[in-house]
Design a protein around this motif. Structure first.
Motif, short mmCIF file in Angstrom:
data_model
loop_
_atom_site.label_atom_id
_atom_site.label_comp_id
_atom_site.label_asym_id
_atom_site.label_seq_id
_atom_site.Cartn_x
_atom_site.Cartn_y
_atom_site.Cartn_z
N GLU A 102 79.80 36.91 -41.20
CA GLU A 102 80.44 35.81 -40.41
C GLU A 102 79.74 34.56 -40.89
OE1 GLU A 102 80.69 34.13 -35.85
OE2 GLU A 102 81.06 36.27 -36.20
N GLN A 150 81.63 31.18 -42.83
CA GLN A 150 81.82 29.87 -42.02
C GLN A 150 81.35 29.04 -43.27
OE1 GLN A 150 79.51 30.73 -38.76
NE2 GLN A 150 81.11 30.77 -37.31
N ASP A 193 87.31 28.86 -40.92
CA ASP A 193 87.15 28.25 -39.32
C ASP A 193 87.03 29.15 -38.27
OD1 ASP A 193 89.75 28.75 -38.21
OD2 ASP A 193 90.20 27.65 -39.92
N ASP A 194 86.47 28.60 -37.26
CA ASP A 194 86.05 29.84 -35.94
C ASP A 194 87.22 30.32 -35.16
OD1 ASP A 194 83.56 29.08 -36.43
OD2 ASP A 194 83.35 27.66 -34.58
N GLU A 195 88.47 29.58 -35.51
CA GLU A 195 89.60 30.23 -34.86
C GLU A 195 90.09 31.50 -35.65
OE1 GLU A 195 94.14 28.62 -34.08
OE2 GLU A 195 92.77 27.29 -34.76
N GLU A 236 88.09 34.34 -34.89
CA GLU A 236 88.22 34.87 -33.68
C GLU A 236 89.58 35.51 -33.60
OE1 GLU A 236 88.24 36.13 -29.87
OE2 GLU A 236 86.60 35.11 -30.87
#
Length: 339
Positions: A269, A273, A278-280, A283
């Motif tokens: 992860e 990044q 991106d975090d979206e 997720e």
């Protein structure tokens, strides 16, 4: 790879919850929706994902008794695999194999609870590919505690002698059941087993999916180009006991804590990044994995259990006289009673 790893981790965490239902506080291995043993591979995900990313459906994979992360990465049907683990009629083997004996011919995947048992069948698959003049490969996964088994060493020899497209992947999680590695084998680097069979041997020293991917690309590419077998050892870690219910009295708290810190999913992860994911998006992958896992588990729990008489189907010998519906009175006639 990240999606496969997250799916495997969430899958096993949910299996753990389902498995422990009804088995506590006094552990009863026969109780609950998943009877029998359950061996989980949390901490092994980088190995399965990094290797299987290079494979096709026509490539063969054999796995040991800790198989779920490899099965997920190879593309085994998650719903039917879950039904098999729950012992349901619609499972991969009609609920008769359980979690240690999964078999999915659609993607050429099998596993076994016998130590190093997957090596000879993988060599057989490699020999078949050679005879058929195809570029399919075979991969045999095993644990570091299995590298002294005859089945493993004989398989290395035959693969080398016949120059077969086979890759042997040793998952080193530091523990052979309850024995630390240095009490089980005479080599710190299991990849050195390749030296005695004149084949390449490579060790990946960290729980790093990208490093595994790179090493596996070379080994699998070599096999696919008909350049013979290879041995790959991958450092992983075991976040849980050998089996669910294992008190792990043989293992120090420090060792358990170290395993918790060595998380290949967190490592990948961070890599994603660093490369602009991106975090979206991350997720979304996690959410998709959760939904897929929950759907598989709920579907499996709704499936019918096999009829008792089904135990006599798909076996290598016929049942004794008198036990089938077609011969209800034979047993009584022959024994003189209802026995």
């Amino acid at each position: 790879m990240y999606e496969a790893m997250v799916t495997a981790r969430q899958y096993e965490e949910r299996l753990q919850e389902e498995y422990l239902e009804g088995k506590q506080p006094a552990f009863d291995i026969s109780a609950g929706p998943i009877p029998g043993e359950l061996h989980l591979a949390a901490g092994h995900e980088a190995s399965g994902a990094g290797v299987c990313q290079h494979l096709r459906d026509d490539d063969t994979v054999t796995a040991p008794h800790r198989p779920h992360h490899i099965a997920v990465a190879k593309g085994v049907d998650l719903k039917r695999m879950t039904a098999e683990i729950f012992g349901r009629e619609t499972g991969l083997s009609k609920g008769k194999g359980g979690h240690m004996h999964l078999f999915d011919p659609d993607v050429n995947f099998a596993c076994s609870g016998i130590i190093a048992e997957g090596c000879p069948p993988a060599v057989g698959a490699g020999l078949a590919a050679k005879k058929r003049n195809t570029d399919s490969v075979a991969v045999a996964f095993l644990g570091e505690g299995a590298i002294d088994q005859g089945a493993f060493l004989e398989s290395l020899n035959l693969a080398a002698v016949q120059n077969l497209p086979v890759v042997f992947v040793v998952e080193d999680n530091d523990w052979a059941i309850s024995m630390p590695k240095d009490r089980v084998t005479d080599v710190e680097n299991g990849a050195r087993r390749a030296d005695g069979f004149d084949m390449p041997g490579t060790r990946v020293d960290a729980d790093d999916a990208v490093a595994v991917y790179e090493a596996a690309r070379e080994a699998i590419g070599r096999a696919r180009d008909w350049n013979g077998p290879s041995l790959l050892e991958v450092q992983v870690h075991r976040r849980m006991g050998h089996f669910m219910g294992d008190p792990e009295a043989y293992r120090s708290d420090e060792d358990k804590a170290a395993a918790e810190r060595r998380d290949s999913i967190d490592r990948l992860e961070s890599d994603l990044q660093a490369h602009g994911v991106d975090d979206e998006t991350i997720e979304d992958l996690r959410s998709s994995a959760r939904e897929r896992v929950e759907e598989a588990i709920e579907w499996a729990k709704e499936q019918p259990e096999p009829e008792p008489a089904d135990a006599h189907e798909d076996v290598f010998t016929n049942p004794p006289s008198g036990v089938t519906d077609n011969e209800p009175n034979v047993a009584k006639t022959e024994t003189g009673g209802d026995d």
